[in-house]
Scaffold this motif. Structure first.
Motif, PDB file in Angstrom:
ATOM      1  N   GLY A 143     -42.226  -7.049   3.011  1.00  0.00           N
ATOM      2  CA  GLY A 143     -41.816  -7.129   4.401  1.00  0.00           C
ATOM      3  C   GLY A 143     -42.335  -8.338   5.149  1.00  0.00           C
ATOM      4  N   GLN A 144     -42.811  -9.361   4.406  1.00  0.00           N
ATOM      5  CA  GLN A 144     -43.382 -10.553   5.038  1.00  0.00           C
ATOM      6  C   GLN A 144     -42.603 -11.834   4.721  1.00  0.00           C
ATOM      7  OE1 GLN A 144     -47.677 -10.743   4.325  1.00  0.00           O
ATOM      8  NE2 GLN A 144     -47.739  -8.517   4.083  1.00  0.00           N
ATOM      9  N   GLY A 145     -41.396 -11.683   4.192  1.00  0.00           N
ATOM     10  CA  GLY A 145     -40.553 -12.845   3.952  1.00  0.00           C
ATOM     11  C   GLY A 145     -40.649 -13.455   2.568  1.00  0.00           C
ATOM     12  N   TYR A 146     -41.451 -12.884   1.697  1.00  0.00           N
ATOM     13  CA  TYR A 146     -41.616 -13.476   0.371  1.00  0.00           C
ATOM     14  C   TYR A 146     -40.396 -13.261  -0.530  1.00  0.00           C
ATOM     15  CZ  TYR A 146     -46.440 -14.291   1.674  1.00  0.00           C
ATOM     16  OH  TYR A 146     -47.566 -14.746   2.314  1.00  0.00           O
ATOM     17  N   MET A 147     -39.655 -12.165  -0.314  1.00  0.00           N
ATOM     18  CA  MET A 147     -38.455 -11.935  -1.098  1.00  0.00           C
ATOM     19  C   MET A 147     -37.442 -13.053  -0.859  1.00  0.00           C
ATOM     20  SD  MET A 147     -36.984  -9.955  -3.308  1.00  0.00           S
ATOM     21  CE  MET A 147     -37.838  -8.377  -3.198  1.00  0.00           C
ATOM     22  N   ARG A 148     -37.285 -13.448   0.390  1.00  0.00           N
ATOM     23  CA  ARG A 148     -36.369 -14.543   0.713  1.00  0.00           C
ATOM     24  C   ARG A 148     -36.814 -15.836   0.026  1.00  0.00           C
ATOM     25  NH1 ARG A 148     -32.658 -15.636   4.569  1.00  0.00           N
ATOM     26  NH2 ARG A 148     -33.090 -13.684   5.684  1.00  0.00           N
ATOM     27  N   LYS A 149     -38.102 -16.093   0.043  1.00  0.00           N
ATOM     28  CA  LYS A 149     -38.614 -17.311  -0.567  1.00  0.00           C
ATOM     29  C   LYS A 149     -38.334 -17.327  -2.067  1.00  0.00           C
ATOM     30  CE  LYS A 149     -42.759 -20.194  -0.675  1.00  0.00           C
ATOM     31  NZ  LYS A 149     -44.151 -20.357  -0.185  1.00  0.00           N
ATOM     32  N   LEU A 150     -38.526 -16.208  -2.730  1.00  0.00           N
ATOM     33  CA  LEU A 150     -38.295 -16.118  -4.167  1.00  0.00           C
ATOM     34  C   LEU A 150     -36.814 -16.285  -4.509  1.00  0.00           C
ATOM     35  CD1 LEU A 150     -40.667 -13.099  -4.797  1.00  0.00           C
ATOM     36  CD2 LEU A 150     -40.957 -15.346  -5.874  1.00  0.00           C
ATOM     37  N   LEU A 151     -35.959 -15.594  -3.769  1.00  0.00           N
ATOM     38  CA  LEU A 151     -34.527 -15.692  -4.048  1.00  0.00           C
ATOM     39  C   LEU A 151     -33.988 -17.077  -3.722  1.00  0.00           C
ATOM     40  CD1 LEU A 151     -32.580 -12.448  -3.069  1.00  0.00           C
ATOM     41  CD2 LEU A 151     -32.823 -13.521  -5.305  1.00  0.00           C
ATOM     42  N   THR A 152     -34.455 -17.663  -2.635  1.00  0.00           N
ATOM     43  CA  THR A 152     -34.013 -19.007  -2.274  1.00  0.00           C
ATOM     44  C   THR A 152     -34.364 -20.000  -3.381  1.00  0.00           C
ATOM     45  OG1 THR A 152     -34.226 -18.575   0.097  1.00  0.00           O
ATOM     46  CG2 THR A 152     -34.248 -20.875  -0.594  1.00  0.00           C
ATOM     47  N   PHE A 153     -35.519 -19.808  -3.992  1.00  0.00           N
ATOM     48  CA  PHE A 153     -35.933 -20.655  -5.110  1.00  0.00           C
ATOM     49  C   PHE A 153     -34.939 -20.532  -6.259  1.00  0.00           C
ATOM     50  CE2 PHE A 153     -38.401 -21.068  -9.109  1.00  0.00           C
ATOM     51  CZ  PHE A 153     -38.809 -22.378  -8.982  1.00  0.00           C
ATOM     52  N   ALA A 154     -34.529 -19.299  -6.576  1.00  0.00           N
ATOM     53  CA  ALA A 154     -33.562 -19.077  -7.654  1.00  0.00           C
ATOM     54  C   ALA A 154     -32.203 -19.668  -7.293  1.00  0.00           C
ATOM     55  CB  ALA A 154     -33.427 -17.587  -7.938  1.00  0.00           C
ATOM     56  N   PHE A 155     -31.798 -19.528  -6.033  1.00  0.00           N
ATOM     57  CA  PHE A 155     -30.513 -20.073  -5.595  1.00  0.00           C
ATOM     58  C   PHE A 155     -30.486 -21.595  -5.725  1.00  0.00           C
ATOM     59  CE2 PHE A 155     -29.923 -16.346  -2.381  1.00  0.00           C
ATOM     60  CZ  PHE A 155     -29.709 -15.476  -3.445  1.00  0.00           C
ATOM     61  N   LYS A 156     -31.586 -22.234  -5.343  1.00  0.00           N
ATOM     62  CA  LYS A 156     -31.647 -23.693  -5.431  1.00  0.00           C
ATOM     63  C   LYS A 156     -31.578 -24.148  -6.895  1.00  0.00           C
ATOM     64  CE  LYS A 156     -34.125 -24.629  -1.114  1.00  0.00           C
ATOM     65  NZ  LYS A 156     -35.381 -25.126  -0.498  1.00  0.00           N
ATOM     66  N   MET A 157     -32.181 -23.379  -7.768  1.00  0.00           N
ATOM     67  CA  MET A 157     -32.120 -23.691  -9.188  1.00  0.00           C
ATOM     68  C   MET A 157     -30.676 -23.613  -9.677  1.00  0.00           C
ATOM     69  SD  MET A 157     -34.237 -21.894 -12.319  1.00  0.00           S
ATOM     70  CE  MET A 157     -35.824 -22.310 -11.566  1.00  0.00           C
ATOM     71  N   ALA A 158     -29.957 -22.573  -9.235  1.00  0.00           N
ATOM     72  CA  ALA A 158     -28.552 -22.427  -9.623  1.00  0.00           C
ATOM     73  C   ALA A 158     -27.702 -23.545  -9.029  1.00  0.00           C
ATOM     74  CB  ALA A 158     -28.040 -21.062  -9.163  1.00  0.00           C
ATOM     75  N   ASP A 159     -27.956 -23.900  -7.772  1.00  0.00           N
ATOM     76  CA  ASP A 159     -27.208 -24.987  -7.132  1.00  0.00           C
ATOM     77  C   ASP A 159     -27.392 -26.296  -7.890  1.00  0.00           C
ATOM     78  OD1 ASP A 159     -26.372 -23.234  -5.188  1.00  0.00           O
ATOM     79  OD2 ASP A 159     -27.780 -23.942  -3.656  1.00  0.00           O
ATOM     80  N   LYS A 160     -28.608 -26.555  -8.319  1.00  0.00           N
ATOM     81  CA  LYS A 160     -28.901 -27.787  -9.049  1.00  0.00           C
ATOM     82  C   LYS A 160     -28.146 -27.835 -10.371  1.00  0.00           C
ATOM     83  CE  LYS A 160     -32.800 -30.611 -10.624  1.00  0.00           C
ATOM     84  NZ  LYS A 160     -34.287 -30.693 -10.735  1.00  0.00           N
ATOM     85  N   LYS A 161     -27.947 -26.686 -10.976  1.00  0.00           N
ATOM     86  CA  LYS A 161     -27.234 -26.603 -12.245  1.00  0.00           C
ATOM     87  C   LYS A 161     -25.739 -26.394 -12.039  1.00  0.00           C
ATOM     88  CE  LYS A 161     -31.261 -24.506 -14.566  1.00  0.00           C
ATOM     89  NZ  LYS A 161     -31.514 -25.592 -15.536  1.00  0.00           N
ATOM     90  N   ASN A 162     -25.332 -26.274 -10.758  1.00  0.00           N
ATOM     91  CA  ASN A 162     -23.932 -26.075 -10.400  1.00  0.00           C
ATOM     92  C   ASN A 162     -23.351 -24.831 -11.076  1.00  0.00           C
ATOM     93  OD1 ASN A 162     -21.553 -26.751  -9.013  1.00  0.00           O
ATOM     94  ND2 ASN A 162     -20.741 -27.860 -10.782  1.00  0.00           N
ATOM     95  N   CYS A 163     -24.077 -23.733 -10.956  1.00  0.00           N
ATOM     96  CA  CYS A 163     -23.629 -22.486 -11.560  1.00  0.00           C
ATOM     97  C   CYS A 163     -24.073 -21.316 -10.685  1.00  0.00           C
ATOM     98  CB  CYS A 163     -24.187 -22.345 -12.977  1.00  0.00           C
ATOM     99  SG  CYS A 163     -25.975 -22.086 -13.054  1.00  0.00           S
ATOM    100  N   PRO A 164     -23.527 -20.132 -10.905  1.00  0.00           N
ATOM    101  CA  PRO A 164     -23.948 -18.977 -10.107  1.00  0.00           C
ATOM    102  C   PRO A 164     -25.312 -18.449 -10.523  1.00  0.00           C
ATOM    103  CG  PRO A 164     -22.328 -18.296 -11.730  1.00  0.00           C
ATOM    104  CD  PRO A 164     -22.403 -19.796 -11.809  1.00  0.00           C
ATOM    105  N   CYS A 165     -25.905 -17.670  -9.654  1.00  0.00           N
ATOM    106  CA  CYS A 165     -27.146 -16.950  -9.934  1.00  0.00           C
ATOM    107  C   CYS A 165     -26.811 -15.462  -9.906  1.00  0.00           C
ATOM    108  CB  CYS A 165     -28.202 -17.280  -8.880  1.00  0.00           C
ATOM    109  SG  CYS A 165     -29.732 -16.324  -9.034  1.00  0.00           S
ATOM    110  N   ILE A 166     -27.252 -14.722 -10.913  1.00  0.00           N
ATOM    111  CA  ILE A 166     -26.936 -13.298 -10.977  1.00  0.00           C
ATOM    112  C   ILE A 166     -28.209 -12.475 -11.131  1.00  0.00           C
ATOM    113  CG2 ILE A 166     -24.663 -13.747 -11.977  1.00  0.00           C
ATOM    114  CD1 ILE A 166     -25.784 -12.840 -14.692  1.00  0.00           C
ATOM    115  N   LEU A 167     -28.107 -11.218 -10.758  1.00  0.00           N
ATOM    116  CA  LEU A 167     -29.169 -10.244 -11.034  1.00  0.00           C
ATOM    117  C   LEU A 167     -28.561  -8.854 -10.940  1.00  0.00           C
ATOM    118  CD1 LEU A 167     -30.185  -8.612  -8.276  1.00  0.00           C
ATOM    119  CD2 LEU A 167     -31.392 -10.727  -7.822  1.00  0.00           C
ATOM    120  N   ASP A 168     -29.249  -7.882 -11.500  1.00  0.00           N
ATOM    121  CA  ASP A 168     -28.817  -6.494 -11.352  1.00  0.00           C
ATOM    122  C   ASP A 168     -30.002  -5.667 -10.893  1.00  0.00           C
ATOM    123  OD1 ASP A 168     -30.220  -5.363 -13.808  1.00  0.00           O
ATOM    124  OD2 ASP A 168     -28.851  -6.760 -14.799  1.00  0.00           O
TER     125      ASP A 168
END
Length: 206
Positions: A143-168
């Motif tokens: 509840g302190q914003g760390y989830m957003r930071k972690l997911l944003t990191f994964a999204f940026k990695m996907a953007d750099k590779k020009n591909c989607p990011c998935i999870l279940d």
């Protein structure tokens, strides 16, 4: 964010305990719970998580926030994932955590059974992707914003590779949170008699 490439055994055990606790104590709704029933207790869950942490560290796919408030394991289709020997050690550790080969095989059958997953479909389409294999914010820092930071990191990695990011995920509450943070619910499927939510992030067209 930092990539973790090595840690002493005691620290790995500590991280595994924090991750196991967060997964075990999550307030699942009725009809949820995913693979939790396969573990005898919280310690067994932590022992299982230790195998993932160790494999992620060894393969260079395990990351944490700077202060260790949250952790994420990210693989991709470019070869960034645990290698053969890491997987062998991981399977042995999983077998020990779950109480034998029979329980492990039942676990794996359940985890990979049910309807076609989003990952399977992308593989069939030969579509590159980044996958969040594990994502957790420790109970003390939720509840302190760390989830957003972690997911944003994964999204940026996907953007750099020009591909989607998935999870279940196996919880509607988690699913809603991931949608709020920028993912899209691609499908809801049944596995082990419970719902599993497949989510995807794709970079917006410029």
């Amino acid at each position: 964010m930092k990539r973790i490439r090595s840690l002493p055994k005691e620290k790995i055990d500590e991280i595994a305990e924090l991750i196991g606790e967060s997964f075990w104590d999550y307030p699942y709704e009725e009809g949820e719970g995913g693979l939790k029933p396969f573990f005898a207790d919280k310690q067994a869950m932590s022992d299982y998580m230790r195998t993932l942490v160790a494999a992620g560290i060894e393969s260079g796919t395990f990351y944490s926030t700077d202060g260790g408030e949250g952790y994420i394991l990210i693989t991709d289709t470019e070869g960034n994932h645990p290698g053969f020997f890491s997987i062998v050690r991981m399977v042995r550790g999983m077998k020990k955590a779950m109480g034998g080969w029979r329980k492990l095989f039942a676990f794996l059958k359940t985890a990979n059974g049910g309807e076609e997953t989003l990952e399977q479909r992308l593989k069939e389409q030969k579509q590159p992707y980044v996958k969040v294999e594990m994502l957790i914010v420790t109970k003390k820092h939720q509840g302190q914003g760390y989830m957003r930071k972690l997911l944003t990191f994964a999204f940026k990695m996907a953007d750099k590779k020009n591909c989607p990011c998935i999870l279940d995920t196996d919880a509607r509450g988690k699913c809603d949170r991931y949608i709020h943070l920028g993912m899209r619910l691609e499908q809801t499927r049944q596995a082990a008699g419970v719902k599993v939510y497949d989510l995807i992030y794709e970079q917006a067209e410029q």
